[in-house]
Design a protein around this motif. Structure first.
Motif, PDB file in Angstrom:
ATOM      1  N   LEU B  66     -45.646  21.568  -4.434  1.00  0.00           N
ATOM      2  CA  LEU B  66     -44.275  21.120  -4.599  1.00  0.00           C
ATOM      3  C   LEU B  66     -43.903  20.920  -6.061  1.00  0.00           C
ATOM      4  N   ARG B  67     -42.708  21.369  -6.396  1.00  0.00           N
ATOM      5  CA  ARG B  67     -42.247  21.285  -7.786  1.00  0.00           C
ATOM      6  C   ARG B  67     -40.773  20.884  -7.780  1.00  0.00           C
ATOM      7  N   CYS B  68     -40.400  19.990  -8.664  1.00  0.00           N
ATOM      8  CA  CYS B  68     -38.989  19.586  -8.742  1.00  0.00           C
ATOM      9  C   CYS B  68     -38.197  20.724  -9.372  1.00  0.00           C
ATOM     10  N   PRO B  69     -37.181  21.228  -8.675  1.00  0.00           N
ATOM     11  CA  PRO B  69     -36.440  22.369  -9.219  1.00  0.00           C
ATOM     12  C   PRO B  69     -35.646  21.999 -10.474  1.00  0.00           C
ATOM     13  N   ALA B  70     -35.324  20.730 -10.632  1.00  0.00           N
ATOM     14  CA  ALA B  70     -34.496  20.341 -11.785  1.00  0.00           C
ATOM     15  C   ALA B  70     -35.314  20.214 -13.073  1.00  0.00           C
ATOM     16  N   CYS B  71     -36.448  19.460 -13.016  1.00  0.00           N
ATOM     17  CA  CYS B  71     -37.177  19.227 -14.268  1.00  0.00           C
ATOM     18  C   CYS B  71     -38.483  20.024 -14.321  1.00  0.00           C
ATOM     19  N   GLY B  72     -38.907  20.550 -13.175  1.00  0.00           N
ATOM     20  CA  GLY B  72     -40.079  21.412 -13.176  1.00  0.00           C
ATOM     21  C   GLY B  72     -41.432  20.721 -13.054  1.00  0.00           C
ATOM     22  N   ILE B  73     -41.464  19.388 -12.927  1.00  0.00           N
ATOM     23  CA  ILE B  73     -42.794  18.778 -12.793  1.00  0.00           C
ATOM     24  C   ILE B  73     -43.304  18.936 -11.352  1.00  0.00           C
ATOM     25  N   THR B  74     -44.626  19.047 -11.227  1.00  0.00           N
ATOM     26  CA  THR B  74     -45.217  19.209  -9.899  1.00  0.00           C
ATOM     27  C   THR B  74     -45.673  17.857  -9.382  1.00  0.00           C
ATOM     28  N   ARG B  75     -45.974  17.825  -8.070  1.00  0.00           N
ATOM     29  CA  ARG B  75     -46.368  16.526  -7.528  1.00  0.00           C
ATOM     30  C   ARG B  75     -47.697  16.058  -8.108  1.00  0.00           C
ATOM     31  N   SER B  76     -48.578  16.997  -8.469  1.00  0.00           N
ATOM     32  CA  SER B  76     -49.846  16.542  -9.056  1.00  0.00           C
ATOM     33  C   SER B  76     -49.624  15.976 -10.460  1.00  0.00           C
ATOM     34  N   GLU B  77     -48.641  16.532 -11.151  1.00  0.00           N
ATOM     35  CA  GLU B  77     -48.313  15.961 -12.466  1.00  0.00           C
ATOM     36  C   GLU B  77     -47.742  14.555 -12.316  1.00  0.00           C
ATOM     37  N   PHE B  78     -46.913  14.390 -11.295  1.00  0.00           N
ATOM     38  CA  PHE B  78     -46.352  13.052 -11.028  1.00  0.00           C
ATOM     39  C   PHE B  78     -47.478  12.082 -10.690  1.00  0.00           C
ATOM     40  N   ARG B  79     -48.419  12.542  -9.873  1.00  0.00           N
ATOM     41  CA  ARG B  79     -49.543  11.681  -9.493  1.00  0.00           C
ATOM     42  C   ARG B  79     -50.335  11.239 -10.704  1.00  0.00           C
ATOM     43  N   LYS B  80     -50.522  12.181 -11.621  1.00  0.00           N
ATOM     44  CA  LYS B  80     -51.346  11.906 -12.793  1.00  0.00           C
ATOM     45  C   LYS B  80     -50.675  10.865 -13.701  1.00  0.00           C
ATOM     46  N   LYS B  81     -49.407  11.047 -13.938  1.00  0.00           N
ATOM     47  CA  LYS B  81     -48.697  10.168 -14.885  1.00  0.00           C
ATOM     48  C   LYS B  81     -48.051   8.968 -14.201  1.00  0.00           C
ATOM     49  N   GLU B  82     -47.934   9.048 -12.868  1.00  0.00           N
ATOM     50  CA  GLU B  82     -47.271   8.008 -12.065  1.00  0.00           C
ATOM     51  C   GLU B  82     -45.816   7.798 -12.451  1.00  0.00           C
ATOM     52  N   ARG B  83     -45.225   8.748 -13.128  1.00  0.00           N
ATOM     53  CA  ARG B  83     -43.818   8.627 -13.485  1.00  0.00           C
ATOM     54  C   ARG B  83     -43.111   9.911 -13.076  1.00  0.00           C
ATOM     55  N   LEU B  84     -41.914   9.758 -12.504  1.00  0.00           N
ATOM     56  CA  LEU B  84     -41.154  10.923 -12.096  1.00  0.00           C
ATOM     57  C   LEU B  84     -40.519  11.592 -13.304  1.00  0.00           C
ATOM     58  N   GLY B  85     -40.157  12.871 -13.130  1.00  0.00           N
ATOM     59  CA  GLY B  85     -39.620  13.631 -14.252  1.00  0.00           C
ATOM     60  C   GLY B  85     -38.134  13.447 -14.477  1.00  0.00           C
ATOM     61  N   CYS B  86     -37.374  13.309 -13.370  1.00  0.00           N
ATOM     62  CA  CYS B  86     -35.930  13.138 -13.501  1.00  0.00           C
ATOM     63  C   CYS B  86     -35.418  12.585 -12.174  1.00  0.00           C
ATOM     64  N   TRP B  87     -34.115  12.316 -12.130  1.00  0.00           N
ATOM     65  CA  TRP B  87     -33.585  11.694 -10.901  1.00  0.00           C
ATOM     66  C   TRP B  87     -33.637  12.615  -9.706  1.00  0.00           C
ATOM     67  N   LYS B  88     -33.663  13.931  -9.940  1.00  0.00           N
ATOM     68  CA  LYS B  88     -33.720  14.883  -8.833  1.00  0.00           C
ATOM     69  C   LYS B  88     -35.083  14.903  -8.142  1.00  0.00           C
ATOM     70  N   CYS B  89     -36.108  14.372  -8.861  1.00  0.00           N
ATOM     71  CA  CYS B  89     -37.450  14.301  -8.255  1.00  0.00           C
ATOM     72  C   CYS B  89     -37.415  13.499  -6.948  1.00  0.00           C
ATOM     73  N   TYR B  90     -36.457  12.550  -6.858  1.00  0.00           N
ATOM     74  CA  TYR B  90     -36.378  11.738  -5.648  1.00  0.00           C
ATOM     75  C   TYR B  90     -36.058  12.600  -4.426  1.00  0.00           C
ATOM     76  N   GLU B  91     -35.335  13.703  -4.638  1.00  0.00           N
ATOM     77  CA  GLU B  91     -35.085  14.626  -3.531  1.00  0.00           C
ATOM     78  C   GLU B  91     -36.281  15.551  -3.345  1.00  0.00           C
ATOM     79  N   ALA B  92     -36.802  16.075  -4.467  1.00  0.00           N
ATOM     80  CA  ALA B  92     -37.875  17.067  -4.418  1.00  0.00           C
ATOM     81  C   ALA B  92     -39.144  16.513  -3.762  1.00  0.00           C
ATOM     82  N   PHE B  93     -39.493  15.265  -4.096  1.00  0.00           N
ATOM     83  CA  PHE B  93     -40.723  14.674  -3.547  1.00  0.00           C
ATOM     84  C   PHE B  93     -40.392  13.636  -2.469  1.00  0.00           C
ATOM     85  N   GLY B  94     -39.261  13.862  -1.812  1.00  0.00           N
ATOM     86  CA  GLY B  94     -38.741  12.889  -0.849  1.00  0.00           C
ATOM     87  C   GLY B  94     -39.751  12.363   0.151  1.00  0.00           C
ATOM     88  N   VAL B  95     -40.543  13.262   0.725  1.00  0.00           N
ATOM     89  CA  VAL B  95     -41.465  12.849   1.795  1.00  0.00           C
ATOM     90  C   VAL B  95     -42.492  11.840   1.294  1.00  0.00           C
TER      91      VAL B  95
END
Lengths: 369, 169
Positions: B66-95
């Motif tokens: 899974l990758r956020c279409p707006a900022c391009g970060i992947t869920r593993s990147e989010f896991r690593k940094k524990e910070r979302l990339g942009c507000w659209k990540c809330y839709e991209a990683f919704g589940v």
């Protein structure tokens, strides 16, 4: 676990009705982010710098303070950074960031707005004593001024969207700083912390080691930010803060009444260290100052005033120490100068040992009647 | 010597830690030497993430890239940094976020302050609903009043009294 607050109030009357200040300060912080901008941790240095340049004048304007100052983390001197942190104006997190991060400080130091910390904007309002509602109103006012000029990231269901999902919703963290030397003496700190955690509140020591806080100052804040309005969170926290205050005062009086020698020992030992140590670390100094403060608030310390004590609790911190002596000092030099400064400051200070035991006796008699 | 942190177990290792802005060497027991608060938080976020993914069993593979279409970060990147990339990540990683948010907070929906735009939007939607209802039930006077209020909101009518109900309160 502890006696009722009623006996605390009665006890205070017996020893002269001194009103200790258990709740040192209140703080409200709001996290806000912008749509269509990468959150700071994923933005490039250029993006962060551009956003900072855009936000600083907007925040300065919204603060409605002509004397508002801006500190740029990429150009600020090391010592100044420390001082900002010690005055609670920036977080350790902000200090780790350099390019494109900064803080606007306004209205004395009551208002601080960090830019490009974990979130794009973090508004903080801080005041002495129990003043959460005032903090909220001031942070809210600044936020409301920024709202029409900043396209906030917001979702109808999740509220204000933040870089870490732990802050979504109101984006608000409200906290009180409480001073609990009495509960430490009665051994009730841990049960109190556990009880607070069960209430969904977060408790942490203020930059102390492990779970024990430096200077026995603890920060109590709301844990969740989703599903509860700002006002409701603040009302709950204010209610809890008052309860903690009652418990702390009751604990102090209980130690004085039932174990006056333990109380006396705590004060005398701390004063001896402050008077005679040749090397003193900052966290150590805060612990001793905490004990003396407790004694002072109960009228058992002579020779030094509360305002001087509060001033010293700030001056002993590493950044402030270097400002005070106007010199770059390494930790060892600081320990030595700190010990000297405290030695001089407390030279004429004395513990009212006789009064401690007399008060204990009076408290015991009052209890029997 | 007792552990300088918990003051209970005997000290076994030396660790370096920043206390009050100064680096100190502390002698601590193995338990206290274990994890810093930050490491513990990272572990917790990782754990919540795993739980969320497991809860959606069968969806693991699909979520994998899974990758956020707006900022391009992947869920593993989010896991690593524990910070979302942009507000659209809330839709991209919704589940995954849904489960994390449920664990982190008491409630599931926002209650509290709304941005001005949102307040106006909600006020408009409310008025539009009422207007439809009034027309459907042939309460035409009421409908006319609601229409005027709506026009007021859009600024289409001059000199009208400002009346934006505060939905937040």
């Amino acid at each position: 676990m502890l006696q009722s607050s009623q006996s605390g109030v009665a006890g205070a009357a017996v020893i002269g009705g001194v009103q200790p200040r258990v709740i040192l300060s209140s703080r409200v912080r709001l996290a806000r982010n912008l749509k269509d901008e990468h959150f700071p941790d994923w933005a490039t240095a250029e993006e962060r710098k551009a956003l900072l340049e855009r936000l600083v004048p907007q925040v300065m304007w919204a603060s409605e303070d002509a004397q508002a100052r801006f500190f740029d983390m990429s150009t600020i001197a090391e010592r100044e950074r420390e001082v900002l942190k010690e005055r609670w104006l920036v977080s350790s997190d902000l200090l780790k960031r350099s390019d494109g991060a900064g803080v606007v400080v306004a209205h004395g130091e009551a208002l601080a707005v960090m830019i490009n910390e974990e979130d794009h904007v973090r508004i903080q309002s801080i005041h002495q004593g129990l003043s959460l509602m005032q903090c909220w109103e001031e942070a809210d006012a600044l936020d409301t001024s920024l709202d029409p000029i900043l396209p906030y990231a917001f979702s109808g269901r999740l509220g204000y969207l933040t870089a870490c999902p732990s802050n979504v919703g109101t984006g608000m963290r409200a906290s009180v700083m409480v001073h609990l030397p009495g509960l430490r003496l009665t051994g009730d700190i841990d049960p109190v912390i556990k009880a607070l955690e069960r209430l969904n509140l977060n408790v942490r020591g203020t930059s102390g080691e492990g779970s024990m806080a430096a200077g026995l100052r603890f920060q109590v804040s709301n844990q969740g930010t989703l599903g509860m309005s700002e006002q409701a969170v603040i009302e709950t926290l204010e209610h809890v803060a008052r309860k903690i205050e009652q418990q702390e005062i009751a604990a102090r009086l209980r130690v004085l009444r039932d174990a006056p020698t333990v109380f006396e020992d705590c004060l005398c030992r701390s004063l001896a260290m402050l008077k005679s140590a040749r090397l003193m670390r900052a966290d150590e100094a805060l612990d001793y100052l905490s004990a003396i403060r407790m004694g002072m608030e109960m009228g058992m310390v002579r020779g030094v005033g509360l305002s001087r004590l509060e001033e010293l609790a700030m001056v002993v911190l590493p950044g402030h120490m270097q400002n005070f002596f106007d010199a770059e000092l390494d930790p060892d030099e600081r320990d030595e100068r700190r010990a000297n400064l405290l030695g001089e400051s407390f030279a004429a200070c004395e513990i009212e040992s006789k009064l401690i035991h007399e008060s204990a006796l009076r408290l015991r008699t009052a209890r029997r009647q | 010597m007792l552990c300088e942190k918990c003051k209970k177990n005997s000290a076994e290792v030396a660790v370096h830690e920043v206390v009050m802005g100064e680096e100190r060497e502390l002698y601590v027991c193995k338990a206290c030497a274990g994890l810093s608060d930050e490491a513990k938080l990272a572990e917790l976020v990782g754990l919540l993430f795993d739980m969320a993914v497991k809860a959606e069993s069968g969806a693991v593979k699909r979520l994998g890239d899974l990758r956020c279409p707006a900022c391009g970060i992947t869920r593993s990147e989010f896991r690593k940094k524990e910070r979302l990339g942009c507000w659209k990540c809330y839709e991209a990683f919704g589940v995954e976020l849904e489960a994390m948010i449920r664990d982190m907070h008491r409630g599931g929906e926002h209650i509290g302050k709304l941005p001005q735009r949102e307040r106006e939007l909600q006020a408009r939607e409310k008025l539009e609903g009422e207007l439809r209802q009034a027309v459907a039930t042939q309460h035409f006077e009421e409908a006319a009043r609601l229409r005027d209020e709506l026009n007021c909101l859009s600024g289409r009518t001059l000199n009208c009294k400002e009346r934006v109900p505060n939905v937040a309160k």
